[in-house]
Design a protein around this motif. Structure first.
Motif, PDB file in Angstrom:
ATOM      1  N   LYS A   8      31.451  89.826  42.676  1.00 19.70           N
ATOM      2  CA  LYS A   8      31.180  90.215  41.300  1.00 19.70           C
ATOM      3  C   LYS A   8      31.908  89.268  40.356  1.00 19.70           C
ATOM      4  CE  LYS A   8      30.295  95.167  41.931  1.00 19.70           C
ATOM      5  NZ  LYS A   8      30.646  96.538  41.480  1.00 19.70           N
ATOM      6  N   SER A   9      31.475  89.248  39.119  1.00 18.93           N
ATOM      7  CA  SER A   9      32.151  88.421  38.111  1.00 18.93           C
ATOM      8  C   SER A   9      33.642  88.727  38.129  1.00 18.93           C
ATOM      9  CB  SER A   9      31.577  88.711  36.719  1.00 18.93           C
ATOM     10  OG  SER A   9      30.232  88.304  36.648  1.00 18.93           O
ATOM     11  N   GLY A  10      34.444  87.651  38.060  1.00 15.01           N
ATOM     12  CA  GLY A  10      35.891  87.823  38.087  1.00 15.01           C
ATOM     13  C   GLY A  10      36.479  87.855  39.484  1.00 15.01           C
ATOM     14  N   TYR A  25      25.728  87.942  44.322  1.00 14.34           N
ATOM     15  CA  TYR A  25      26.729  87.700  43.293  1.00 14.34           C
ATOM     16  C   TYR A  25      26.266  88.421  42.037  1.00 14.34           C
ATOM     17  CZ  TYR A  25      29.371  85.498  39.547  1.00 14.34           C
ATOM     18  OH  TYR A  25      30.155  85.295  38.432  1.00 14.34           O
ATOM     19  N   ASN A  75      26.735  88.908  38.630  1.00 13.87           N
ATOM     20  CA  ASN A  75      27.377  88.341  37.448  1.00 13.87           C
ATOM     21  C   ASN A  75      27.318  89.340  36.294  1.00 13.87           C
ATOM     22  OD1 ASN A  75      24.755  88.213  36.423  1.00 13.87           O
ATOM     23  ND2 ASN A  75      24.456  86.124  37.183  1.00 13.87           N
ATOM     24  N   TYR A  76      27.882  88.962  35.164  1.00 12.54           N
ATOM     25  CA  TYR A  76      27.932  89.874  34.019  1.00 12.54           C
ATOM     26  C   TYR A  76      26.532  90.255  33.546  1.00 12.54           C
ATOM     27  CZ  TYR A  76      32.981  89.082  33.555  1.00 12.54           C
ATOM     28  OH  TYR A  76      34.324  89.033  33.785  1.00 12.54           O
ATOM     29  N   GLN A 117      25.079  92.841  35.855  1.00 15.29           N
ATOM     30  CA  GLN A 117      25.775  94.123  35.720  1.00 15.29           C
ATOM     31  C   GLN A 117      25.315  94.873  34.470  1.00 15.29           C
ATOM     32  OE1 GLN A 117      30.115  94.041  36.475  1.00 15.29           O
ATOM     33  NE2 GLN A 117      29.807  92.030  37.406  1.00 15.29           N
TER      34      GLN A 117
END
Length: 358
Positions: free
Chosen positions: A108-110, A170, A172-173, A176
């Motif tokens: 995930k992002s981060g 993955y 990403n923002y 999400q």
């Protein structure tokens, strides 16, 4: 009048790619006049999609392979990428790219460096296990593990060839927030070097949107250019991705926004527009190097694009030859054989095409 291309040979090549062994015949649409000449049949048939029943067979075969992978004590999800899900494939028995997503390895992002390292190790382990499973489940098939990004399995009891691509989601923002598939990326495992992020769903989404806007003309041209690439001698070395991406940048208005029941002269116009677009890509360096993939994630050309330009020039020449052959058929009679020395003259003649292409 000598033709620049042998269209009988090319029609045979096309039929071979669309040959159904069970029916003992090529599966072609013949959506043109029965009296149409070989050059017309070749061009028009090359634009036609593969029948849905044969595409569905590819997915049925893929599910057989997926079922074997699913017997492993590892959680997977499956998806697809490439020409088959885009419906731009030109073979009856087309290869299919299977994305094998190891869900425990999702990012995930981060994400941290440690999390990425864990993902890489999990995907490496999954690839090893999948290779062993495929070899045992399909002992008469060929499993090729030499690819950096994929395993390939073909032959034996399988009627299709499959690239098995290991990856993780993955999120990403953007994904999400939207939950839309076109925003979701994947982390691609690469056994030869460090992996990479990719977003095949965004690419496919943009291609589908454009094709819908232009009434199917975009994908017809992709299929035609891929056919020309395959039939050229020597074969033109351009990826399907590059052909699809280059033609994405031809203006919507330049595509025929009609189906095959409408005047064929508009189809001829679309071919001429395609040739002129390729010419612009080949000759205008600033324009060419400003082009990106349909989802705008990568540039198509850079300062080292000389080889690609050479291959695009060959593709443009293929279209030039075919368009001049078509134009000479329009202008010639049983008493008078018209010839053209350059494409621009031929394009004017094609603007008058009517009944012959009906």
């Amino acid at each position: 009048m000598a033709k620049r291309k042998d269209y009988q040979v090319r029609l045979q090549n096309l039929r071979s790619r669309r040959y159904d062994v069970a029916l003992s015949r090529a599966v072609v649409t013949e959506s043109f006049s029965k009296e149409a000449r070989a050059s017309v049949k070749y061009v028009y048939e090359a634009m036609e999609p593969i029948g849905a029943s044969y595409t569905n067979k590819s997915y049925d075969e893929a599910k057989r392979v997926q079922a074997q992978i699913d017997t492993l004590p590892i959680a997977f999800q499956f998806d697809y990428q490439g020409s088959v899900p885009l419906n731009t494939h030109i073979k009856l028995h087309s290869d299919l790219d299977i994305l094998v997503v190891r869900t425990i390895a999702n990012l995930k992002s981060g994400f941290t460096a440690d999390q990425l390292t864990s993902t890489i190790n999990l995907l490496k382990d999954a690839r090893t296990n999948i290779e062993a499973k495929l070899r045992s489940a399909y002992p008469t098939a060929t499993v090729d593990a030499s690819g950096c990004k994929c395993l390939n399995i073909s032959g034996g009891s399988l009627s299709r060839s499959f690239d098995i691509i290991m990856c993780s989601w993955y999120d990403n923002y953007a994904y999400q927030q939207s939950g839309l598939k076109q925003h979701r990326e994947i982390w691609l495992h690469n056994k030869c070097k460090f992996g990479e992020f990719d977003n095949p769903f965004s690419h496919m989404h943009q291609v589908n949107l454009k094709d819908t806007r232009v009434g199917g003309g975009y994908k017809r041209i992709i299929r035609l250019l891929k056919t020309l690439r395959s039939d050229a001698a020597p074969q033109i070395k351009l990826s399907s991705f590059l052909i699809t991406s280059v033609m994405y940048h031809m203006a919507d208005a330049e595509y025929s926004q009609t189906n095959y029941s409408v005047a064929a002269a508009r189809r001829m116009s679309m071919l001429v527009n395609t040739r002129n677009h390729l010419d612009k890509v080949v000759t205008n360096q600033a324009y060419r190097r400003g082009l990106s993939s349909p989802d705008n994630s990568e540039k198509l050309f850079d300062e080292n694009d000389a080889t690609l330009v050479t291959e695009l020039r060959k593709l443009r020449q293929e279209l030039d030859d075919i368009l001049m052959d078509l134009a000479e058929e329009v202008e010639s009679t049983s008493y008078y054989q018209k010839t053209f020395s350059n494409p621009s003259e031929a394009f004017l003649a094609l603007s008058k095409a009517s009944v012959i292409y009906g």
